[in-house]
Design a protein around this motif. Structure first.
Motif, PDB file in Angstrom:
ATOM      1  N   ASN A  54      25.789 100.842 100.830  1.00 49.77           N
ATOM      2  CA  ASN A  54      25.653  99.965  99.670  1.00 49.77           C
ATOM      3  C   ASN A  54      24.623  98.869  99.887  1.00 49.77           C
ATOM      4  O   ASN A  54      23.858  98.535  98.980  1.00 49.77           O
ATOM      5  N   ALA A  55      24.600  98.299 101.089  1.00 50.67           N
ATOM      6  CA  ALA A  55      23.614  97.257 101.375  1.00 50.67           C
ATOM      7  C   ALA A  55      22.196  97.819 101.330  1.00 50.67           C
ATOM      8  O   ALA A  55      21.285  97.210 100.756  1.00 50.67           O
ATOM      9  N   LEU A  56      22.010  98.992 101.926  1.00 52.14           N
ATOM     10  CA  LEU A  56      20.695  99.621 101.919  1.00 52.14           C
ATOM     11  C   LEU A  56      20.275  99.989 100.499  1.00 52.14           C
ATOM     12  O   LEU A  56      19.121  99.792 100.104  1.00 52.14           O
ATOM     13  N   SER A  57      21.216 100.491  99.706  1.00 53.70           N
ATOM     14  CA  SER A  57      20.928 100.872  98.320  1.00 53.70           C
ATOM     15  C   SER A  57      20.484  99.669  97.497  1.00 53.70           C
ATOM     16  O   SER A  57      19.528  99.757  96.710  1.00 53.70           O
ATOM     17  N   ALA A  58      21.153  98.541  97.675  1.00 50.65           N
ATOM     18  CA  ALA A  58      20.802  97.340  96.907  1.00 50.65           C
ATOM     19  C   ALA A  58      19.388  96.873  97.227  1.00 50.65           C
ATOM     20  O   ALA A  58      18.617  96.507  96.327  1.00 50.65           O
ATOM     21  N   VAL A 132      16.541 104.106 108.894  1.00 49.49           N
ATOM     22  CA  VAL A 132      15.613 103.778 107.814  1.00 49.49           C
ATOM     23  C   VAL A 132      14.909 102.472 108.146  1.00 49.49           C
ATOM     24  O   VAL A 132      15.549 101.486 108.554  1.00 49.49           O
ATOM     25  N   TYR A 133      13.584 102.477 107.977  1.00 46.87           N
ATOM     26  CA  TYR A 133      12.755 101.312 108.292  1.00 46.87           C
ATOM     27  C   TYR A 133      11.997 100.868 107.042  1.00 46.87           C
ATOM     28  O   TYR A 133      11.770 101.647 106.114  1.00 46.87           O
ATOM     29  N   LYS A 392      14.812 108.744  91.540  1.00 47.63           N
ATOM     30  CA  LYS A 392      16.204 108.977  91.902  1.00 47.63           C
ATOM     31  C   LYS A 392      16.251 109.090  93.427  1.00 47.63           C
ATOM     32  O   LYS A 392      15.486 109.859  94.025  1.00 47.63           O
ATOM     33  N   TYR A 393      17.107 108.299  94.045  1.00 51.00           N
ATOM     34  CA  TYR A 393      17.199 108.379  95.500  1.00 51.00           C
ATOM     35  C   TYR A 393      18.617 108.767  95.921  1.00 51.00           C
ATOM     36  O   TYR A 393      19.588 108.548  95.206  1.00 51.00           O
ATOM     37  N   ARG A 394      18.688 109.359  97.116  1.00 51.52           N
ATOM     38  CA  ARG A 394      19.963 109.799  97.679  1.00 51.52           C
ATOM     39  C   ARG A 394      20.067 109.274  99.107  1.00 51.52           C
ATOM     40  O   ARG A 394      19.169 109.491  99.923  1.00 51.52           O
ATOM     41  N   LEU A 395      21.158 108.556  99.375  1.00 52.38           N
ATOM     42  CA  LEU A 395      21.433 108.015 100.704  1.00 52.38           C
ATOM     43  C   LEU A 395      22.737 108.596 101.219  1.00 52.38           C
ATOM     44  O   LEU A 395      23.739 108.621 100.495  1.00 52.38           O
ATOM     45  N   THR A 404      29.321 108.450 103.607  1.00 52.61           N
ATOM     46  CA  THR A 404      29.217 107.810 102.293  1.00 52.61           C
ATOM     47  C   THR A 404      27.953 108.331 101.636  1.00 52.61           C
ATOM     48  O   THR A 404      26.883 108.344 102.256  1.00 52.61           O
ATOM     49  N   VAL A 405      28.076 108.763 100.398  1.00 53.90           N
ATOM     50  CA  VAL A 405      26.934 109.293  99.648  1.00 53.90           C
ATOM     51  C   VAL A 405      26.670 108.408  98.439  1.00 53.90           C
ATOM     52  O   VAL A 405      27.589 108.097  97.674  1.00 53.90           O
ATOM     53  N   ILE A 406      25.412 107.984  98.291  1.00 50.27           N
ATOM     54  CA  ILE A 406      25.015 107.184  97.129  1.00 50.27           C
ATOM     55  C   ILE A 406      23.811 107.855  96.478  1.00 50.27           C
ATOM     56  O   ILE A 406      22.813 108.139  97.143  1.00 50.27           O
TER      57      ILE A 406
END
Length: 417
Positions: A54-58, A132-133, A392-395, A404-406
């Protein structure tokens, strides 16, 4: 003696039973402790996995949404920074995505609190060995202010140290999307849902307030188009007068700008506005609006309250009148950080060049609608990146076996032209 032997025997049996019970209790307690530890570890892994995703997605969402930002306010005029394009001659998009779709670089301008563009930056996100960088480098200083420490001036990405954003990443991928037909997701009027159906009748009403010059409005009932004229000319005058018109639903007799249609917009949801802005002109009837000069003259679309106050959280969108006999639908997107009610759509005009104020323009085909993932094609968006207006991104994170899938989509309306 028999009593003692009997008593001793009973004690021995009792001891054996007690020992067995203690063994069972120890086993149960040990199993309970083991289960408790496993539950605690799994819970911690689940929390860490979810928190990381969630932090990375934000952060990624915030960055991507600024892709291609190029407009800035310089005094009373807006300026477009060419540095935010890949190449004005051959590639007017602002991003590069690798073939594996796990590394993206894009350009944007960084604006100060006064609206001026201070720097042009290039942001890079990439996946490497399960982490991820992110990189940020300033590619141009647009004022006399030096580049920020966290985004240093550099000639290439190789000169910038990447920042580790997250570990335990098993998938990081991005797909561009092409915008489908505008307003396809708003088939009916629903002002509380931010909808004004395309092709519908509308009325424009001129604002009448101190310092605001009312304009002349002529409506064509057959096309619902409204011609706007009678602008004030600030050229060689020590004035800053402007004009403003408000949208009213349907055909309204004797309209007043205080009757404007009030929209409700939900927080963090993307909406679109589309319209046509024609400037009819021929040899015998010259339309001086075609002398519009972007560095002096101002036409914008935005939102106000019915009292005329700006809506916090969004700036007006600059537009320019057509310089030919055709005008494709204009389009811009916006969103609010908090839910907004009672928002009226407005057009604002201010002219400082010599001739443009003596001209006229026609507003038609107006619509307002929410944008969501269904409004974009991510499967076959085409190969021209200038038409890609969303990603559209997928993490996928995995911590100790807990995944966890976002999956999210991010509009990028400023990419391309």
């Amino acid at each position: 003696m028999k009593m003692k032997n009997s008593k001793a025997g009973f004690t021995l049996i009792e001891l054996i039973v007690y020992s067995g019970l203690i063994g069972v209790i120890v086993v149960i307690a040990g199993q309970a402790f083991s289960n408790s530890t496993k539950f605690r570890i799994r819970s911690e892994n689940m929390i860490q996995s979810t928190s990381t995703a969630n932090a990375l997605s934000a952060l990624l969402n915030e960055d991507l949404s600024q892709m291609g930002a190029k407009a800035s306010l310089n005094g009373n005029a807006y300026h477009l920074a060419e540095e935010a394009y890949n190449n004005l001659e051959s590639d007017t998009s602002s991003y590069v995505l690798n073939s594996a779709k796990d590394s993206i670089s894009f350009k944007r301008t960084y604006n100060g609190t006064d609206g001026r563009a201070l720097y042009a930056q290039q942001i890079t996100w990439f996946l490497h060995d399960g982490s991820v960088y992110r990189k940020c480098r300033t590619i141009a200083e647009l004022t006399d202010e030096a580049a920020l420490d966290e985004c240093p001036m550099a000639s290439s990405d190789d000169d910038v140290v990447p920042v580790l954003m997250a570990e335990n990443i098993t998938e990081f991928s991005l797909r561009p999307g092409r915008r489908l037909q505008d307003a396809s997701t708003c088939p009916t009027h629903s002002f509380s849902a931010g909808c004004f159906k395309p092709g519908s009748a509308f009325t424009l009403a001129a604002r009448t307030s101190q310092g605001v010059i009312p304009v002349i409005l002529q409506k064509d009932p057959s096309t619902f188009a409204t011609q706007v004229m009678g602008f004030y000319n600030n050229h060689e005058e020590n004035t800053n007068y402007y004009s403003q018109v408000y949208l009213l639903n349907g055909t309204v007799e004797n309209p007043s700008w205080g009757q404007c249609t009030e929209f409700t917009f939900k927080s963090n949801l993307t909406y679109g506005v589309s319209f046509s802005l024609m400037v009819d002109s021929d040899i015998t009837n010259v339309n001086y609006m075609r002398n519009f000069q972007s560095e002096y003259d101002h036409i914008s679309v935005g939102f106000r309250t019915k009292e005329g106050d700006p809506i916090p959280g969004i700036q007006d969108h600059m537009v320019y009148p057509a310089q030919g006999d055709t005008d494709p639908l204009r389009y811009f997107e916006f969103s609010f950080p908090e839910e907004v009610t009672n928002a009226c759509l407005t057009f604002t005009f201010a002219f400082y060049s010599k001739y443009a104020a003596n001209g006229a323009l026609s507003i038609s085909a107006l619509s307002v609608f929410p944008r969501d993932e269904s409004g974009y094609d991510f499967d076959s968006p085409g190969t021209n990146p200038r038409y890609h207006k969303a990603f559209k991104y997928r993490l996928v994170t995995n911590v100790g076996g807990e995944s966890t899938v976002i999956e999210k989509f991010v509009p990028t309306p400023n990419n391309g032209i």
